[in-house]
Design a protein around this motif. Structure first.
Motif, PDB file in Angstrom:
ATOM      1  N   LYS A  18       0.828  -1.203   0.000  1.00 10.78           N
ATOM      2  CA  LYS A  18       0.000   0.000   0.000  1.00 10.78           C
ATOM      3  C   LYS A  18       0.866   1.258   0.000  1.00 10.78           C
ATOM      4  N   ALA A  19       1.955   1.228   0.748  1.00 15.40           N
ATOM      5  CA  ALA A  19       2.865   2.380   0.766  1.00 15.40           C
ATOM      6  C   ALA A  19       3.514   2.561  -0.600  1.00 15.40           C
ATOM      7  N   LEU A  20       3.839   1.451  -1.270  1.00 16.11           N
ATOM      8  CA  LEU A  20       4.406   1.515  -2.614  1.00 16.11           C
ATOM      9  C   LEU A  20       3.434   2.185  -3.573  1.00 16.11           C
ATOM     10  N   ALA A  21       2.169   1.779  -3.510  1.00 13.37           N
ATOM     11  CA  ALA A  21       1.155   2.381  -4.370  1.00 13.37           C
ATOM     12  C   ALA A  21       1.030   3.874  -4.101  1.00 13.37           C
ATOM     13  N   GLU A  22       0.969   4.226  -2.833  1.00 11.40           N
ATOM     14  CA  GLU A  22       0.787   5.635  -2.467  1.00 11.40           C
ATOM     15  C   GLU A  22       1.964   6.480  -2.938  1.00 11.40           C
ATOM     16  N   SER A  23       3.177   5.915  -2.891  1.00 12.39           N
ATOM     17  CA  SER A  23       4.362   6.663  -3.336  1.00 12.39           C
ATOM     18  C   SER A  23       4.322   6.942  -4.826  1.00 12.39           C
ATOM     19  N   ALA A  24       3.535   6.145  -5.572  1.00 11.09           N
ATOM     20  CA  ALA A  24       3.398   6.330  -7.020  1.00 11.09           C
ATOM     21  C   ALA A  24       2.141   7.117  -7.374  1.00 11.09           C
TER      22      ALA A  24
END
Length: 222
Positions: A193-199
């Motif tokens: 989820k953090a990966l998605a949010e960073s993108a």
């Protein structure tokens, strides 16, 4: 203490590894991947499968819609050779096209060239999973769709072994070890989820979709 991520090899580069992968029982997982993809919204007509391996997912997708053109991309030559045989046997040479490329180095591929980009259980192979996500986002056209499914890393070694025992029943020990290594190399749901949010993607676009998989289903512009 939660398990820390332990990386595994990025690709399977030998014919022995390719044969082992093909002989593992992926049928149900691949079927559910395709079913969930089509149930979630429009697909194609131009589809890119990043890290296609022996093309089992590409075949599963193309076989459901004769109008689709699926390009499978992988960095492992032996996997692609195996995939070409699988595509031929499936009678889909006119729909599924395989190409050798490293998804971390795809600058020669045009932006927005696909209506849908899919990726199955590849991000956990990458030291920097964000590179794979960014590649998918670059290749999808405005208004297109990105569908990524990957394994998730359990919190304990005991849970890893439980999943290996549950889903590795009947598989050779080499295949069980591949699953064990993949679980250790995967992201937790929070990390995904953090990966998605960073993108720039809402973390709500990622959900647990099995006892060992998370899925990102996102439409460009949403």
């Amino acid at each position: 203490m939660s398990l820390q991520r332990t990386l595994e090899p990025e690709s399977m580069d030998t014919m022995e590894e390719a044969i082992l992968y093909v002989e593992m029982n992926h049928a149900e997982v691949n079927r559910l991947f395709a079913e969930d993809l089509f149930a979630g919204g429009p697909v194609g007509p131009r589809v890119i499968d990043l890290g296609c391996g022996p093309a089992l997912i590409a075949i599963e997708i193309a076989s459901r819609d004769g109008e689709l053109q699926v390009m499978g991309i992988d960095s492992a030559v032996e996997m692609l050779d195996m995939g070409k045989r699988q595509v031929d046997m499936a009678g889909l040479l006119g729909q599924v096209f395989l190409q050798h490329a490293d998804l971390k180095q795809m600058g020669d591929f045009e932006d927005g060239m696909a209506d849908t980009v899919v990726c199955n259980s590849v991000l956990h192979h990458l030291p920097q999973p964000r590179v794979g996500l960014e590649t998918a986002l670059r290749l999808v056209k405005p208004g297109g769709r990105v569908f990524i499914r990957d394994l998730y890393r359990p919190e304990t070694e005991q849970e890893v072994e439980r999943l290996v025992e549950l889903h590795g029943t009947g598989e050779p020990e080499a295949a069980r070890q591949l699953l064990r290594q993949s679980l250790h190399a995967s992201l937790t749901l929070g990390e995904a989820k953090a990966l998605a949010e960073s993108a720039g993607i809402s973390p709500d676009a990622i959900q647990m979709t099995s006892d060992r998989h998370w899925t990102l289903d996102w439409k460009e512009g949403s």
